[in-house]
Design an enzyme around this catalytic site. Structure first.
Site, PDB file in Angstrom:
ATOM      1  N   ASP A  12     -17.153   6.805 -10.544  1.00 26.28           N
ATOM      2  CA  ASP A  12     -15.745   6.998 -10.183  1.00 26.28           C
ATOM      3  C   ASP A  12     -14.964   7.166 -11.488  1.00 26.28           C
ATOM      4  O   ASP A  12     -15.482   6.885 -12.575  1.00 26.28           O
ATOM      5  CB  ASP A  12     -15.213   5.788  -9.398  1.00 26.28           C
ATOM      6  CG  ASP A  12     -13.768   6.007  -8.921  1.00 26.28           C
ATOM      7  OD1 ASP A  12     -13.385   7.162  -8.681  1.00 26.28           O
ATOM      8  OD2 ASP A  12     -13.021   5.015  -8.807  1.00 26.28           O
ATOM      9  N   SER A  13     -13.699   7.548 -11.341  1.00 23.06           N
ATOM     10  CA  SER A  13     -12.843   7.637 -12.521  1.00 23.06           C
ATOM     11  C   SER A  13     -12.593   6.246 -13.100  1.00 23.06           C
ATOM     12  O   SER A  13     -12.335   6.102 -14.282  1.00 23.06           O
ATOM     13  CB  SER A  13     -11.508   8.260 -12.138  1.00 23.06           C
ATOM     14  OG  SER A  13     -10.876   7.453 -11.165  1.00 23.06           O
ATOM     15  N   CYS A  75     -15.775   8.543  -5.383  1.00 22.49           N
ATOM     16  CA  CYS A  75     -14.424   8.968  -5.737  1.00 22.49           C
ATOM     17  C   CYS A  75     -14.031  10.060  -4.748  1.00 22.49           C
ATOM     18  O   CYS A  75     -14.716  11.088  -4.652  1.00 22.49           O
ATOM     19  CB  CYS A  75     -14.450   9.515  -7.159  1.00 22.49           C
ATOM     20  SG  CYS A  75     -12.897  10.265  -7.664  1.00 22.49           S
ATOM     21  N   GLU A 166      -5.519   0.029 -11.923  1.00 24.04           N
ATOM     22  CA  GLU A 166      -6.133   0.054 -13.261  1.00 24.04           C
ATOM     23  C   GLU A 166      -5.412  -0.888 -14.230  1.00 24.04           C
ATOM     24  O   GLU A 166      -6.003  -1.368 -15.182  1.00 24.04           O
ATOM     25  CB  GLU A 166      -6.147   1.484 -13.822  1.00 24.04           C
ATOM     26  CG  GLU A 166      -7.097   2.430 -13.080  1.00 24.04           C
ATOM     27  CD  GLU A 166      -8.575   2.065 -13.228  1.00 24.04           C
ATOM     28  OE1 GLU A 166      -8.985   1.590 -14.295  1.00 24.04           O
ATOM     29  OE2 GLU A 166      -9.321   2.261 -12.230  1.00 24.04           O
ATOM     30  N   CYS A 198      -8.989   6.878  -0.891  1.00 19.55           N
ATOM     31  CA  CYS A 198      -9.151   6.676  -2.337  1.00 19.55           C
ATOM     32  C   CYS A 198      -9.883   5.346  -2.474  1.00 19.55           C
ATOM     33  O   CYS A 198      -9.486   4.354  -1.848  1.00 19.55           O
ATOM     34  CB  CYS A 198      -7.796   6.615  -3.040  1.00 19.55           C
ATOM     35  SG  CYS A 198      -7.929   6.134  -4.781  1.00 19.55           S
ATOM     36  N   HIS A 200      -9.899   3.275  -4.739  1.00 18.05           N
ATOM     37  CA  HIS A 200      -9.118   2.189  -5.349  1.00 18.05           C
ATOM     38  C   HIS A 200      -8.361   1.358  -4.299  1.00 18.05           C
ATOM     39  O   HIS A 200      -8.014   0.207  -4.547  1.00 18.05           O
ATOM     40  CB  HIS A 200      -8.071   2.755  -6.324  1.00 18.05           C
ATOM     41  CG  HIS A 200      -8.611   3.130  -7.668  1.00 18.05           C
ATOM     42  ND1 HIS A 200      -9.434   4.215  -7.874  1.00 18.05           N
ATOM     43  CD2 HIS A 200      -8.431   2.561  -8.896  1.00 18.05           C
ATOM     44  CE1 HIS A 200      -9.726   4.299  -9.169  1.00 18.05           C
ATOM     45  NE2 HIS A 200      -9.131   3.304  -9.803  1.00 18.05           N
TER      46      HIS A 200
HETATM   47  N1  DGL Z   1     -10.873   6.272  -6.871  1.00 16.42           N
HETATM   48  C1  DGL Z   1     -10.748   7.671  -6.955  1.00 16.42           C
HETATM   49  C2  DGL Z   1     -10.560   8.346  -5.630  1.00 16.42           C
HETATM   50  O1  DGL Z   1     -11.106   7.858  -4.682  1.00 16.42           O
HETATM   51  C3  DGL Z   1     -10.042   8.235  -8.136  1.00 16.42           C
HETATM   52  C4  DGL Z   1      -8.587   8.101  -8.210  1.00 16.42           C
HETATM   53  C5  DGL Z   1      -8.021   8.673  -9.480  1.00 16.42           C
HETATM   54  O2  DGL Z   1      -8.659   8.607 -10.532  1.00 16.42           O
HETATM   55  O3  DGL Z   1      -6.914   9.212  -9.409  1.00 16.42           O
HETATM   56  O4  DGL Z   1      -9.958   9.373  -5.509  1.00 16.42           O
END
Ligand code: DGL
Length: 281
Positions: A12-13, A75, A166, A198, A200
């Site tokens: 993931d990012s 992600c 984050e 997402c 996150h």
């Molecule tokens: N957690 C990621 C997603 O599901 C990345 C979010 C991001 O880096 O903007 O899209």
């Protein structure tokens, strides 16, 4: 060639993919896991398709070079913008998180409105509504869809939520205010379920539920993806064949200490074996 004892690669990012990692660990305790977080380049959700594809390809190839048996793009942004390209020319399976979450939403919504929240890039791609309508059309063709089709898919971008996670802003007033700001118009549409588009967002689940203010079925694509990964490994005889607790190896592209601090808070346990890899930067 059998890959049973090769690790599973997840990326993931940033911290969000840990929500997928955690679910995979819960249902596949013996599997060895490698998790890559692109902490130097997070967030992905405000970047172009070309950039997200380049970052995702670099990481996916890095994980494959480590000998993983499958890659999970944990992600939604990578899954919606890059998955088809990531799969091209690769011999190992590459999983995304959109399809599992979208299919689950159709399953639980009983013909009601479906709300999806995600990054700007994921929402702009309309990846969720595409899969939701494809799934409903397939169910209609097979005579399994018993509901009217006048439901709506409400897609809402919530771009500030990833930076809040984050930064560890998990219970601050400002986070609550921003969640309310994003979700109030969604709540007005009376959705039957809410998809966390997402990875996150499960980290902010309590605040999101508070903002919704009523019982609503939450779809966590991490949970759905973990189930699909397990099923795939079982059906293809690819489960690890040694019954011993799986190992864990982490790679970050920047700030190892910050990842450890926030990651340990989220997982509720120590994180060992973290390495910096910044060869792509
Ligand atoms: N957690 C990621 C997603 O599901 C990345 C979010 C991001 O880096 O903007 O899209």
């Amino acid at each position: 060639m059998k890959y049973n004892n090769a690790p599973i690669g997840i990326f993931d990012s940033g911290l969000g993919g840990l929500t997928v990692f955690k679910e995979v660990r819960k249902i596949l305790p013996d599997e060895d896991l490698i998790y890559y977080l692109d902490t130097a380049r997070v967030p992905y959700g405000n970047k172009s398709k070309e950039t997200v594809l380049r970052y995702s390809t670099e990481i996916s190839k890095f994980l494959i070079s480590k000998g993983v048996k499958i890659v999970v793009a944990a992600c939604n942004t990578s899954s919606s913008l890059a998955l088809d390209d990531l799969r091209k020319g690769e011999t190992i399976p590459i999983f995304g998180v959109i399809e599992p979450g979208a299919k689950k939403a159709v399953e639980v919504s009983s013909g009601g409105n479906i709300a999806v929240i995600g990054t700007s890039a994921t929402i702009k791609s309309r990846a969720y509504s595409r899969v939701i309508y494809e799934e409903i059309n397939a169910l209609k063709r097979s005579g399994e869809y018993k509901f009217k089709s006048n439901f709506k898919v409400i897609e809402k971008a919530c771009p500030l939520l990833v930076p809040f996670v984050e930064e560890g802003f998990l219970n601050e007033e400002i986070t609550k205010k921003v969640i309310n700001y994003y979700l109030n118009p969604v709540v007005d549409e009376k959705p039957s379920c809410l998809v966390f588009g997402c990875t996150h967002y499960p980290i902010l689940k309590d605040l999101i539920l508070e903002a919704i203010g009523r019982d609503i079925q939450i779809i966590d694509s991490g949970i759905e993806t973990a189930k699909i990964v397990k099923c795939f490994l079982e059906e293809n005889d690819m489960l690890k064949d040694e019954a011993k607790n799986g190992s864990e190896l982490f790679f970050v592209s920047d700030d190892l200490e910050k990842f450890k601090e926030l990651g340990e808070k989220f997982l509720g346990r120590k994180i060992e074996n973290v390495n910096i890899v910044n060869q792509f930067l």
